[in-house]
Design a protein around this motif. Structure first.
Motif, PDB file in Angstrom:
ATOM      1  N   LEU A 189      36.590  47.391  47.427  1.00 29.98           N
ATOM      2  CA  LEU A 189      38.100  45.795  47.173  1.00 29.98           C
ATOM      3  C   LEU A 189      37.933  45.747  46.333  1.00 29.98           C
ATOM      4  O   LEU A 189      38.713  45.320  45.410  1.00 29.98           O
ATOM      5  CB  LEU A 189      37.645  45.394  48.936  1.00 29.98           C
ATOM      6  CG  LEU A 189      38.455  45.387  50.115  1.00 29.98           C
ATOM      7  CD1 LEU A 189      37.996  44.531  50.793  1.00 29.98           C
ATOM      8  CD2 LEU A 189      39.210  45.662  49.949  1.00 29.98           C
ATOM      9  N   GLU A 219      41.295  46.330  45.085  1.00 33.63           N
ATOM     10  CA  GLU A 219      41.887  45.606  45.347  1.00 33.63           C
ATOM     11  C   GLU A 219      42.323  45.424  47.000  1.00 33.63           C
ATOM     12  O   GLU A 219      42.721  45.219  47.884  1.00 33.63           O
ATOM     13  CB  GLU A 219      43.120  44.614  44.803  1.00 33.63           C
ATOM     14  CG  GLU A 219      42.208  43.825  43.603  1.00 33.63           C
ATOM     15  CD  GLU A 219      43.775  43.082  43.249  1.00 33.63           C
ATOM     16  OE1 GLU A 219      44.756  43.825  42.871  1.00 33.63           O
ATOM     17  OE2 GLU A 219      42.859  41.819  42.756  1.00 33.63           O
ATOM     18  N   SER A 223      38.910  40.081  54.116  1.00 36.40           N
ATOM     19  CA  SER A 223      40.253  41.177  53.194  1.00 36.40           C
ATOM     20  C   SER A 223      41.484  40.786  54.543  1.00 36.40           C
ATOM     21  O   SER A 223      41.427  40.473  55.784  1.00 36.40           O
ATOM     22  CB  SER A 223      40.319  42.433  52.938  1.00 36.40           C
ATOM     23  OG  SER A 223      39.585  43.044  54.771  1.00 36.40           O
ATOM     24  N   TYR A 234      43.689  44.769  52.093  1.00 40.66           N
ATOM     25  CA  TYR A 234      43.966  44.276  50.755  1.00 40.66           C
ATOM     26  C   TYR A 234      42.945  43.230  50.110  1.00 40.66           C
ATOM     27  O   TYR A 234      43.146  42.309  51.280  1.00 40.66           O
ATOM     28  CB  TYR A 234      45.273  43.851  50.663  1.00 40.66           C
ATOM     29  CG  TYR A 234      46.564  43.312  49.255  1.00 40.66           C
ATOM     30  CD1 TYR A 234      45.285  44.029  47.809  1.00 40.66           C
ATOM     31  CD2 TYR A 234      45.797  41.726  49.413  1.00 40.66           C
ATOM     32  CE1 TYR A 234      45.855  43.208  47.251  1.00 40.66           C
ATOM     33  CE2 TYR A 234      45.799  41.246  49.019  1.00 40.66           C
ATOM     34  CZ  TYR A 234      46.440  41.669  47.325  1.00 40.66           C
ATOM     35  OH  TYR A 234      46.732  41.103  45.729  1.00 40.66           O
ATOM     36  N   ARG A 235      42.816  43.043  49.127  1.00 37.10           N
ATOM     37  CA  ARG A 235      42.127  41.663  48.507  1.00 37.10           C
ATOM     38  C   ARG A 235      42.390  40.830  47.405  1.00 37.10           C
ATOM     39  O   ARG A 235      41.901  42.398  46.729  1.00 37.10           O
ATOM     40  CB  ARG A 235      40.463  41.176  49.319  1.00 37.10           C
ATOM     41  CG  ARG A 235      40.335  39.933  49.239  1.00 37.10           C
ATOM     42  CD  ARG A 235      38.407  40.489  49.242  1.00 37.10           C
ATOM     43  NE  ARG A 235      37.533  40.901  48.268  1.00 37.10           N
ATOM     44  CZ  ARG A 235      36.332  41.886  48.625  1.00 37.10           C
ATOM     45  NH1 ARG A 235      35.830  41.469  49.783  1.00 37.10           N
ATOM     46  NH2 ARG A 235      35.806  42.475  47.724  1.00 37.10           N
TER      47      ARG A 235
END
Length: 91
Positions: free
Chosen positions: A41, A45, A72, A85-86
């Protein structure tokens, strides 16, 4: 982080061509798997994760657990694959 419907759709579109970079196997979510997911991540991302459990509820819970452990957001889940997603704080 809560995502709007437009943001969620944009992330799903962006993740469409991605291959799973994390695979959750028989051992489930371990500390090393959390570290690997965290690193992925940080680098990307947006990642796809594949889970090898046949139980639908267990797959959903595994996705939520991994999202919580890595801070996330679970963008989408279909079958044995889900998208995390983060936002990268540096970017």
């Amino acid at each position: 982080m809560t995502l709007s419907a437009k943001q969620r759709q944009a992330l799903k579109t962006a993740a469409h061509h991605l291959k799973p970079v994390i695979r959750i196997g028989q051992k489930g979510i371990t500390e090393s798997l959390i570290r690997e997911t965290d690193a992925a991540l940080n680098a990307h991302e947006l990642i796809k994760v594949q889970i090898q459990d046949d139980d639908r509820a267990a797959r959903r819970q595994g996705a939520l657990d991994l999202a919580g452990a890595t801070a996330s957001t679970l963008v989408h889940q279909i079958g044995k694959t889900f998208i995390l997603y983060r936002q990268n704080p540096k970017g």
